[in-house]
Structure formats: structure tokens, C-alpha cells
Write a protein that holds these residues in place. Structure first.
Motif: not given
Lengths: 114, 118
Positions: A63-88
Motif C-alpha cells: 500500500f501507498e498513500a499520497e498527501f495532497n496539502k492543497s486538496q487536504t487529501s490522503f488517499h490510499l492506493k495499491k497498484p494491484s489488489a488482492l482478495v486478501s486485501d478485503s477489509a475495513l
């Protein structure tokens, strides 16, 4: 006061596809930002954090996340999802000074379909 | 074990009763936090200890809630005269000594205690 918004209650993605879980925040000052994951009947597990420096933060399990100060965002990302990533997934914020308590969003359920 | 432990894992009680929830933090962690998580919500802060003292108790909802950490390690969250609205998962977290920058170490969470008030 500080707050976190996770606008999507659920995100569905096919295995192998990229995923994004959105988070926006509101603080009066410089934020420390965190992502946690919660599996059923288990505690929150730390994924990654942004403190300062490079806006792209890499964490556990690809997993990775990008901090964007101007948009006050911190979205979580992953290039290729796995079934085992299913969670809250929870985004959290606190200020860089003063109160150490984390303020959490309401969570986003990620469902990765095979 | 190496992680934060909480006991009991489940607690069912009747309205008006007194309950105690225990948290054993990661060895060496001086900071300890209690949060409460209601169904469908993110955790909400209750109280933070640095060592033996409560450094921030601003999240405690009312005076029925109290927490102690007498020796700077294990902590107990105490709820008097429980109400049905107290039903939730109570989470404990710990973190290592804050750094010179004011501390930004991540918090490590236990599995929680699910409290049900009938």
C-alpha cells in the motif's frame, strides 16, 4: 477541531486492478496522517503514515498513500489488489503539536472480487 | 506476546452494573490510549496516558467513565452504572516514547473488548 471524511462506505474492485480508498481531512495546523486496516474480529493494524517530507508514502503489504496539502487529501492506493486485501480501512489524523489523540474517519469497506 | 492485549474479549453485563476492562500494552511503551468504537463507526478517543498520569481525558463521555494506570504499564477502564448506550468495542493502543519533534509514533492497537449492556 479536526475531522476526517471517508466519502465511500464501500469500494469494490476486481483482483489485479488498482485500488483507491479516499480520505480528506480538516485540521488547524500541520497534520500527521495515518491509515489503519481492520480485519474481522481483530484490532486495527497500522499500514502507513505521513509526517513530513515526500508526499508519497509507502507502507505495509504494497500500500501507498499520497498527501495532497492543497486538496487536504490522503488517499490510499495499491497498484494491484488482492482478495486478501478485503477489509475495513480507516484514515486518521492528528496535529503535529499538542493533542496526541487520533481522529478517525468512519471507515471504508474494501471488497476485492476474484 | 509482543502485541497489545485486552481482557476480557467479550463482556456482557446488565444495565446499572459496574465493569472493568483491562489493557496490557506493548512492553516499554509509555503512551497508552483508550478508544471506543460503535458499530459502523471509526474509533473515538476516550483518554490518553503518558506514564502513570492521564495526559488527556477530554474524550471521556461523562463521570461514569474512569481509567487508571497505577504503575505505568497495565491500564484499567472502569465504567460505573452501565447504560445500554455504552455497548461498543473498547480499544486500547500504545506507542513508544514521543520523539523530540513532539511525537509522531504510530499507535498499536489491541483486539478490543466487546461490551454489551443488556
Amino acid at each position: 477541531a479536526q475531522s476526517v471524511a471517508q466519502p465511500e462506505d464501500q469500494v469494490n474492485v476486481a483482483e489485479g486492478n488498482p485500488l483507491t480508498v479516499k480520505c480528506t481531512y480538516s485540521v488547524s495546523g500541520n497534520p500527521y496522517l495515518f491509515w489503519y486496516v481492520q480485519y474481522p474480529n481483530r484490532g486495527l493494524q497500522f499500514l502507513l503514515k505521513y509526517i513530513t517530507g515526500d508526499n508519497l508514502v509507502k507502507g505495509s503489504y504494497g500500500f501507498e498513500a499520497e498527501f495532497n496539502k492543497s486538496q487536504t487529501s490522503f488517499h490510499l492506493k495499491k497498484p494491484s489488489a488482492l482478495v486478501s486485501d478485503s477489509a475495513l480501512y480507516f484514515c486518521a489524523v492528528r496535529l503535529d503539536t499538542g493533542r496526541r489523540a487520533l481522529t478517525f474517519g468512519s471507515g471504508t469497506r474494501l471488497q476485492v472480487q476474484p | 506476546g509482543a502485541g497489545v492485549s485486552q481482557t476480557p474479549s467479550n463482556k456482557v453485563t446488565e444495565k446499572g452494573k459496574y465493569v472493568e476492562l483491562r489493557c496490557d500494552p506493548i512492553s516499554g511503551h509509555t503512551a497508552l490510549y483508550w478508544y471506543r468504537q460503535s458499530l459502523g463507526q471509526g474509533p473515538e478517543f476516550l483518554i490518553y496516558f503518558q506514564g502513570t498520569g492521564a495526559a488527556d481525558d477530554s474524550g471521556l463521555p461523562n463521570d461514569r467513565f474512569f481509567a487508571v494506570r497505577p504503575e505505568g504499564s497495565v491500564s484499567t477502564l472502569k465504567i460505573q452504572r452501565t447504560e445500554r448506550g455504552d455497548s461498543a468495542v473498547y480499544l486500547c493502543a500504545s506507542s513508544s516514547v514521543p520523539g523530540l519533534a513532539g511525537g509522531h509514533n504510530e499507535q498499536f492497537f489491541g483486539p478490543g473488548t466487546r461490551l454489551t449492556v443488556l
